[in-house]
Design a protein around this motif. Structure first.
Motif, PDB file in Angstrom:
ATOM      1  N   THR A  22      17.701  19.004   1.738  1.00  0.00           N
ATOM      2  CA  THR A  22      18.527  18.808   2.456  1.00  0.00           C
ATOM      3  C   THR A  22      18.398  17.041   2.711  1.00  0.00           C
ATOM      4  OG1 THR A  22      18.754  21.245   2.926  1.00  0.00           O
ATOM      5  CG2 THR A  22      20.269  19.115   4.385  1.00  0.00           C
ATOM      6  N   SER A  23      17.197  17.109   3.479  1.00  0.00           N
ATOM      7  CA  SER A  23      16.055  15.818   3.634  1.00  0.00           C
ATOM      8  C   SER A  23      16.182  15.013   2.753  1.00  0.00           C
ATOM      9  CB  SER A  23      15.217  15.868   4.311  1.00  0.00           C
ATOM     10  OG  SER A  23      14.942  17.172   5.830  1.00  0.00           O
ATOM     11  N   TYR A  52       9.647  21.758  -5.135  1.00  0.00           N
ATOM     12  CA  TYR A  52      10.493  22.382  -4.536  1.00  0.00           C
ATOM     13  C   TYR A  52      11.824  21.855  -4.873  1.00  0.00           C
ATOM     14  CZ  TYR A  52      13.091  24.523   0.205  1.00  0.00           C
ATOM     15  OH  TYR A  52      13.846  24.847   0.468  1.00  0.00           O
ATOM     16  N   ILE A  53      12.997  22.869  -4.346  1.00  0.00           N
ATOM     17  CA  ILE A  53      14.536  22.387  -5.040  1.00  0.00           C
ATOM     18  C   ILE A  53      15.030  23.087  -3.668  1.00  0.00           C
ATOM     19  CG2 ILE A  53      15.387  23.710  -7.198  1.00  0.00           C
ATOM     20  CD1 ILE A  53      16.326  21.245  -7.176  1.00  0.00           C
ATOM     21  N   SER A  54      16.270  23.185  -3.139  1.00  0.00           N
ATOM     22  CA  SER A  54      17.308  23.947  -2.496  1.00  0.00           C
ATOM     23  C   SER A  54      18.033  23.659  -2.852  1.00  0.00           C
ATOM     24  CB  SER A  54      16.839  23.558  -0.917  1.00  0.00           C
ATOM     25  OG  SER A  54      17.632  21.684  -1.201  1.00  0.00           O
ATOM     26  N   SER A  55      19.524  23.745  -2.616  1.00  0.00           N
ATOM     27  CA  SER A  55      20.885  23.757  -3.218  1.00  0.00           C
ATOM     28  C   SER A  55      21.271  22.225  -3.220  1.00  0.00           C
ATOM     29  CB  SER A  55      21.926  24.555  -1.958  1.00  0.00           C
ATOM     30  OG  SER A  55      22.093  24.101  -0.664  1.00  0.00           O
ATOM     31  N   ARG A  59      22.775  20.170  -6.377  1.00  0.00           N
ATOM     32  CA  ARG A  59      24.115  19.785  -6.367  1.00  0.00           C
ATOM     33  C   ARG A  59      23.844  17.557  -6.530  1.00  0.00           C
ATOM     34  NH1 ARG A  59      25.677  22.872  -1.940  1.00  0.00           N
ATOM     35  NH2 ARG A  59      24.355  21.891  -0.679  1.00  0.00           N
ATOM     36  N   LEU A  62      23.509  18.401 -10.397  1.00  0.00           N
ATOM     37  CA  LEU A  62      25.629  18.801 -10.863  1.00  0.00           C
ATOM     38  C   LEU A  62      26.134  17.565 -10.844  1.00  0.00           C
ATOM     39  CD1 LEU A  62      25.885  21.631 -12.232  1.00  0.00           C
ATOM     40  CD2 LEU A  62      27.676  22.213 -10.660  1.00  0.00           C
ATOM     41  N   LYS A  66      27.977  15.769 -14.372  1.00  0.00           N
ATOM     42  CA  LYS A  66      29.145  15.992 -14.832  1.00  0.00           C
ATOM     43  C   LYS A  66      29.934  14.606 -14.974  1.00  0.00           C
ATOM     44  CE  LYS A  66      31.468  19.948 -11.975  1.00  0.00           C
ATOM     45  NZ  LYS A  66      32.553  20.100 -11.975  1.00  0.00           N
TER      46      LYS A  66
ATOM     47  N   ILE B  12      18.866  18.089  11.221  1.00  0.00           N
ATOM     48  CA  ILE B  12      18.342  18.291   9.939  1.00  0.00           C
ATOM     49  C   ILE B  12      16.916  17.661  10.070  1.00  0.00           C
ATOM     50  CG2 ILE B  12      18.114  17.478   7.963  1.00  0.00           C
ATOM     51  CD1 ILE B  12      20.179  19.463   8.393  1.00  0.00           C
ATOM     52  N   LEU B  15      14.014  19.902   9.318  1.00  0.00           N
ATOM     53  CA  LEU B  15      13.293  21.640   8.059  1.00  0.00           C
ATOM     54  C   LEU B  15      12.115  20.817   8.097  1.00  0.00           C
ATOM     55  CD1 LEU B  15      15.926  20.442   5.581  1.00  0.00           C
ATOM     56  CD2 LEU B  15      15.128  22.785   6.115  1.00  0.00           C
ATOM     57  N   LEU B  41      13.631  27.994   0.920  1.00  0.00           N
ATOM     58  CA  LEU B  41      14.454  27.772  -0.176  1.00  0.00           C
ATOM     59  C   LEU B  41      15.302  28.533   1.039  1.00  0.00           C
ATOM     60  CD1 LEU B  41      16.346  26.693  -1.898  1.00  0.00           C
ATOM     61  CD2 LEU B  41      15.595  28.513  -3.371  1.00  0.00           C
ATOM     62  N   GLU B  44      15.964  27.086   4.678  1.00  0.00           N
ATOM     63  CA  GLU B  44      17.079  25.704   4.463  1.00  0.00           C
ATOM     64  C   GLU B  44      17.809  25.983   3.893  1.00  0.00           C
ATOM     65  OE1 GLU B  44      15.076  22.759   1.538  1.00  0.00           O
ATOM     66  OE2 GLU B  44      17.287  21.488   2.098  1.00  0.00           O
ATOM     67  N   GLU B  45      18.087  26.826   4.154  1.00  0.00           N
ATOM     68  CA  GLU B  45      20.037  27.365   3.630  1.00  0.00           C
ATOM     69  C   GLU B  45      20.678  27.601   4.187  1.00  0.00           C
ATOM     70  OE1 GLU B  45      20.684  25.841   0.761  1.00  0.00           O
ATOM     71  OE2 GLU B  45      19.301  25.790  -0.620  1.00  0.00           O
ATOM     72  N   THR B  48      19.653  24.270   7.509  1.00  0.00           N
ATOM     73  CA  THR B  48      21.413  23.586   6.939  1.00  0.00           C
ATOM     74  C   THR B  48      22.943  24.596   7.412  1.00  0.00           C
ATOM     75  OG1 THR B  48      20.903  23.472   4.717  1.00  0.00           O
ATOM     76  CG2 THR B  48      19.606  22.709   5.698  1.00  0.00           C
ATOM     77  N   PHE B  52      24.977  22.457   9.970  1.00  0.00           N
ATOM     78  CA  PHE B  52      26.183  21.700   9.452  1.00  0.00           C
ATOM     79  C   PHE B  52      27.522  22.762  10.001  1.00  0.00           C
ATOM     80  CE2 PHE B  52      23.669  20.329   5.199  1.00  0.00           C
ATOM     81  CZ  PHE B  52      23.872  18.820   6.162  1.00  0.00           C
ATOM     82  N   ILE B 105      30.768  21.645  -7.429  1.00  0.00           N
ATOM     83  CA  ILE B 105      29.814  21.546  -7.324  1.00  0.00           C
ATOM     84  C   ILE B 105      28.683  22.166  -5.751  1.00  0.00           C
ATOM     85  CG2 ILE B 105      28.049  18.974  -6.228  1.00  0.00           C
ATOM     86  CD1 ILE B 105      29.172  18.696  -9.252  1.00  0.00           C
ATOM     87  N   LEU B 108      26.590  26.504  -3.458  1.00  0.00           N
ATOM     88  CA  LEU B 108      25.386  27.289  -3.555  1.00  0.00           C
ATOM     89  C   LEU B 108      23.981  28.124  -3.126  1.00  0.00           C
ATOM     90  CD1 LEU B 108      24.136  24.708  -6.405  1.00  0.00           C
ATOM     91  CD2 LEU B 108      24.313  27.441  -7.311  1.00  0.00           C
ATOM     92  N   GLY B 109      24.419  27.598  -2.146  1.00  0.00           N
ATOM     93  CA  GLY B 109      23.724  28.203  -0.669  1.00  0.00           C
ATOM     94  C   GLY B 109      23.562  29.423  -0.273  1.00  0.00           C
TER      95      GLY B 109
END
Lengths: 111, 137
Positions: A22-23, A52-55, A59, A62, A66, B12, B15, B41, B44-45, B48, B52, B105, B108-109
């Motif tokens: 997210t950062s 590493y990857i988060s949502s 996004r 994706l 698109k 944020i 994190l 993961l 974090e989800e 955040t 938010f 989009i 997903l989290g």
């Protein structure tokens, strides 16, 4: 996260190193949007050193997919770690994205 | 010590501290590497999401996270004093079978969290949101 960039045969080859969370996701998104706004439509993302990857990162991918699809461009990813590949599967991304093992395979897709 | 705890502010930038906390826990418990990625993961989800969506007052708040190893499971508890907020309800599960043009989009989290944990439950206690997650080892 670090981003490296080069261009080969009109394809933007970008390496993503470290954590796409997210950062850091906004930085990658901004860079990609700048290229997309210049009508750059073909991309290879080198994910070998992406740890590493988060949502937030998913996004960005994706949204890039698109936009390239709208421009009739191509996006190919290669070198995903097993952990990241599993996250792609859970997200249902493996059927949208072209995933290759290495750069040669990714470049072949553009032939 | 079997219980690990950290208090994070609702920013944020925290994190990084969350990541260090998870790394330390996985290292000390000698858990396999996949737990490191997946715990990072999941937390974090959740974190955040809270940052938010749980606070509208612009004030600083604390978010308390504890991880406890119980036999062959990890029990994670995330607590905040934001407005009543059940993350398990907030996002409908994304339709992962949709064609690309129709695929949203977002959303997903929580979908990832649900798939990586065996149990996710929410309750409101007084003025606090309490989320409990269980991951079998």
């Amino acid at each position: 996260m670090e981003i490296t960039e080069r261009k080969q045969n009109g394809i933007n080859i970008m390496g993503i190193q470290g954590r796409l969370d997210t950062s850091s996701a906004p930085e990658l998104e901004a860079r990609l949007n700048a290229l997309l706004d210049l009508h750059e439509k073909d991309y290879i993302l080198d994910c070998r050193e992406m740890e590493y990857i988060s949502s937030s990162g998913l996004r960005v991918f994706l949204s890039l997919l698109k936009r390239t699809a709208q421009m009739n461009g191509k996006l190919v990813l290669f070198g995903l770690s097993q952990s990241i590949a599993e996250i792609f599967t859970i997200a249902g991304f493996e059927k949208y994205f072209i995933l290759k093992d290495d750069e040669a395979g990714a470049l072949d897709y553009f032939q | 010590m079997s219980k690990y705890a950290i208090t994070l502010h609702n920013r944020i930038e925290e994190l990084r501290r969350l990541e260090e906390f998870v790394n330390e826990f996985v290292l000390e418990k000698r858990l396999p590497d996949c737990n490191l990625f997946e715990l990072n993961l999941v937390l974090e989800e959740i974190f955040t999401n809270i940052v938010f969506y749980a606070f509208k007052d612009g004030e600083a708040h604390d978010i308390l996270i504890t991880i406890e190893q119980q036999d062959s499971a990890l029990c994670i508890r995330v607590e905040d004093d934001g407005m009543p907020f059940d993350p398990t309800l907030r996002e409908p599960p994304p339709d992962i079978d949709k064609p690309l043009e129709e695929r949203d989009i977002g959303g997903l989290g929580i979908h990832l969290v649900r798939n990586l944990m065996q149990e996710v439950s929410y309750r409101r206690e007084g003025d606090r949101n309490i989320l409990t997650l269980i991951r079998k080892l």
